[in-house]
Motif scaffolding. Structure first.
Motif, PDB file in Angstrom:
ATOM      1  N   GLY A 101     -15.123 -16.274  31.690  1.00 17.71           N
ATOM      2  CA  GLY A 101     -14.801 -15.749  33.014  1.00 17.71           C
ATOM      3  C   GLY A 101     -13.677 -14.727  32.979  1.00 17.71           C
ATOM      4  O   GLY A 101     -12.688 -14.889  32.256  1.00 17.71           O
ATOM      5  N   CYS A 102     -13.846 -13.650  33.734  1.00 14.25           N
ATOM      6  CA  CYS A 102     -12.835 -12.586  33.852  1.00 14.25           C
ATOM      7  C   CYS A 102     -12.527 -11.937  32.504  1.00 14.25           C
ATOM      8  O   CYS A 102     -11.357 -11.697  32.159  1.00 14.25           O
ATOM      9  CB  CYS A 102     -11.551 -13.125  34.476  1.00 14.25           C
ATOM     10  N   SER A 127     -17.900  -5.147  33.546  1.00  8.92           N
ATOM     11  CA  SER A 127     -19.246  -4.640  33.820  1.00  8.92           C
ATOM     12  C   SER A 127     -20.262  -5.742  34.088  1.00  8.92           C
ATOM     13  O   SER A 127     -21.404  -5.453  34.436  1.00  8.92           O
ATOM     14  CB  SER A 127     -19.735  -3.792  32.639  1.00  8.92           C
ATOM     15  N   SER A 128     -19.877  -6.995  33.930  1.00  9.33           N
ATOM     16  CA  SER A 128     -20.793  -8.113  34.148  1.00  9.33           C
ATOM     17  C   SER A 128     -20.469  -8.785  35.476  1.00  9.33           C
ATOM     18  O   SER A 128     -19.383  -9.349  35.651  1.00  9.33           O
ATOM     19  CB  SER A 128     -20.689  -9.125  32.999  1.00  9.33           C
ATOM     20  N   SER A 129     -21.416  -8.723  36.398  1.00  9.36           N
ATOM     21  CA  SER A 129     -21.192  -9.360  37.699  1.00  9.36           C
ATOM     22  C   SER A 129     -21.162 -10.880  37.581  1.00  9.36           C
ATOM     23  O   SER A 129     -20.476 -11.557  38.351  1.00  9.36           O
ATOM     24  CB  SER A 129     -22.291  -8.937  38.676  1.00  9.36           C
ATOM     25  N   ASP A 171     -17.578  -5.738  49.772  1.00  9.86           N
ATOM     26  CA  ASP A 171     -18.018  -6.159  48.446  1.00  9.86           C
ATOM     27  C   ASP A 171     -16.876  -5.968  47.456  1.00  9.86           C
ATOM     28  O   ASP A 171     -16.167  -4.950  47.495  1.00  9.86           O
ATOM     29  CB  ASP A 171     -19.232  -5.338  47.989  1.00  9.86           C
ATOM     30  N   TYR A 172     -16.737  -6.941  46.568  1.00  9.63           N
ATOM     31  CA  TYR A 172     -15.683  -6.893  45.560  1.00  9.63           C
ATOM     32  C   TYR A 172     -16.231  -6.205  44.305  1.00  9.63           C
ATOM     33  O   TYR A 172     -17.127  -6.725  43.645  1.00  9.63           O
ATOM     34  CB  TYR A 172     -15.195  -8.299  45.226  1.00  9.63           C
ATOM     35  N   LYS A 173     -15.681  -5.048  43.999  1.00 11.13           N
ATOM     36  CA  LYS A 173     -16.125  -4.274  42.851  1.00 11.13           C
ATOM     37  C   LYS A 173     -15.029  -4.282  41.787  1.00 11.13           C
ATOM     38  O   LYS A 173     -13.968  -3.684  41.957  1.00 11.13           O
ATOM     39  CB  LYS A 173     -16.446  -2.837  43.261  1.00 11.13           C
ATOM     40  N   THR A 174     -15.298  -4.961  40.683  1.00 11.46           N
ATOM     41  CA  THR A 174     -14.323  -5.067  39.598  1.00 11.46           C
ATOM     42  C   THR A 174     -14.316  -3.777  38.781  1.00 11.46           C
ATOM     43  O   THR A 174     -15.369  -3.276  38.380  1.00 11.46           O
ATOM     44  CB  THR A 174     -14.661  -6.255  38.687  1.00 11.46           C
TER      45      THR A 174
END
Length: 334
Positions: A30-31, A35-37, A112-115
């Protein structure tokens, strides 16, 4: 039950152990990749700074008042500092905290949360807002209250123990899989595997309990101390599902490994036949055997159940003395 039955017997705990290992790996991933949702949604805690980065007047006024009281800076200096932090240090809208690091990104108009970025994996990681948000470099480290700083110190210490617990659980689960191969051979292998699985279950449970309790407390701190300044925090969902599934799978594996120590023997029943052997007793010299009422050796069984049994053909009855048959049982020397 032979080797084939033994393999079937340990199939269930072996599959449960693999499932537990997969869940622990998902927690660790995790985290780690922006690029991986899927991996972006695996986080323990998310900090929302959208109200600060948007620069709403009410939020900025509250922050200005709070920091002025704590740090002793003027409103003009604070406004310049906030602009410098947002522009020069690129403060993001949100930050998510994982086991090895954190990710950050922006919130779109559709909420929307965009990392956009993830930190490099770091052992014994803990999220330090003073360092991540560059509060020390901007001279605003005094903006955090003493209670928040105290909670951050506790969070730092507990997060290190949580990291160590997850690592031990991961290693113990791998050892459990390796030792479990030898459980096919005998119950002793199952016994050793059961001990290893108990260690894996213990540390998996400890890590899951620690992470859940730690970030639940941290959520309360954010709500009580920082919510009025526009800083919000909430716990994730998917990562807690993964870690508690790891606990459930580990518990099931431990129970089935324990059952395999007393059931499902690996020995083949065809290698341990109990063949009945006839026992012959050799007669010692100068022994006697009882005779029947007609002077013949007693037979073990009669086809005629009448008593006394009929005399054999050609037998002459014994002489009676004083009208009575001898009361003793005659013997003959053999």
């Amino acid at each position: 039950m032979g080797k084939g039955g033994r393999i079937v017997c340990i199939f269930t705990p072996y599959v449960l152990t693999i499932a537990s290992l997969i869940c622990i790996v998902m927690v660790g991933l995790g985290c780690t990749k922006s690029s991986s949702s899927t991996l972006d949604n695996l986080y323990f805690f998310r900090i929302n700074l959208q109200n600060i980065t948007n620069g709403t007047s009410s939020t900025t006024a509250k922050i200005t008042s709070a920091i002025s009281d704590l740090a002793g800076v003027s409103d003009g200096d604070l406004s310049a500092a906030l602009e410098e932090i947002e522009e020069q240090y690129n403060i993001q809208d949100f930050y998510t905290v994982g086991l090895w690091g954190y990710c950050s990104g922006n919130i779109t108009n559709g909420n929307d949360y965009k990392t956009t970025n993830c930190s490099k994996p770091e052992a014994e990681f803990w999220f330090n807002p003073l360092e991540v948000w560059n509060l020390e470099e901007s001279g605003l480290e005094n903006a955090l209250s003493s209670s928040v700083k105290k909670e951050l110190k506790v969070y730092k210490s507990v997060s290190k123990w949580m990291f160590i617990a997850y690592i031990i659980a991961f290693i113990a689960t791998i050892v459990e899989l390796v030792v479990g191969v030898f459980a096919i051979c005998s119950r002793w292998g199952s016994c050793v595997t059961t001990l290893v699985s108990a260690v894996a279950f213990l540390f998996t449970t400890a890590a899951s309990v620690t992470s859940t309790a730690l970030f639940a407390v941290l959520k309360g701190v954010f709500k009580a101390e920082l919510a009025s300044y526009g800083v919000k925090g909430h716990m994730g969902k998917n990562i807690y599902v993964a870690t508690w599934l790891a606990v459930a799978f580990s518990l099931g594996a431990s129970l089935f490994w324990l059952l395999s120590t007393c059931c499902c023997s690996g020995r083949s029943p065809y290698n341990h036949r109990n063949t009945a052997r006839a026992v012959t007793a050799e007669k010692a010299p100068y022994t006697y055997e009882p005779l029947g009422p007609y002077g013949q050796p007693q037979q073990p069984a009669y086809t005629n159940t009448a008593y006394p049994p009929p005399p054999p053909p050609g037998h002459v009855p014994m002489q009676q003395q004083n009208g009575r048959t001898n009361a003793y049982e005659p013997f003959r020397h053999v």
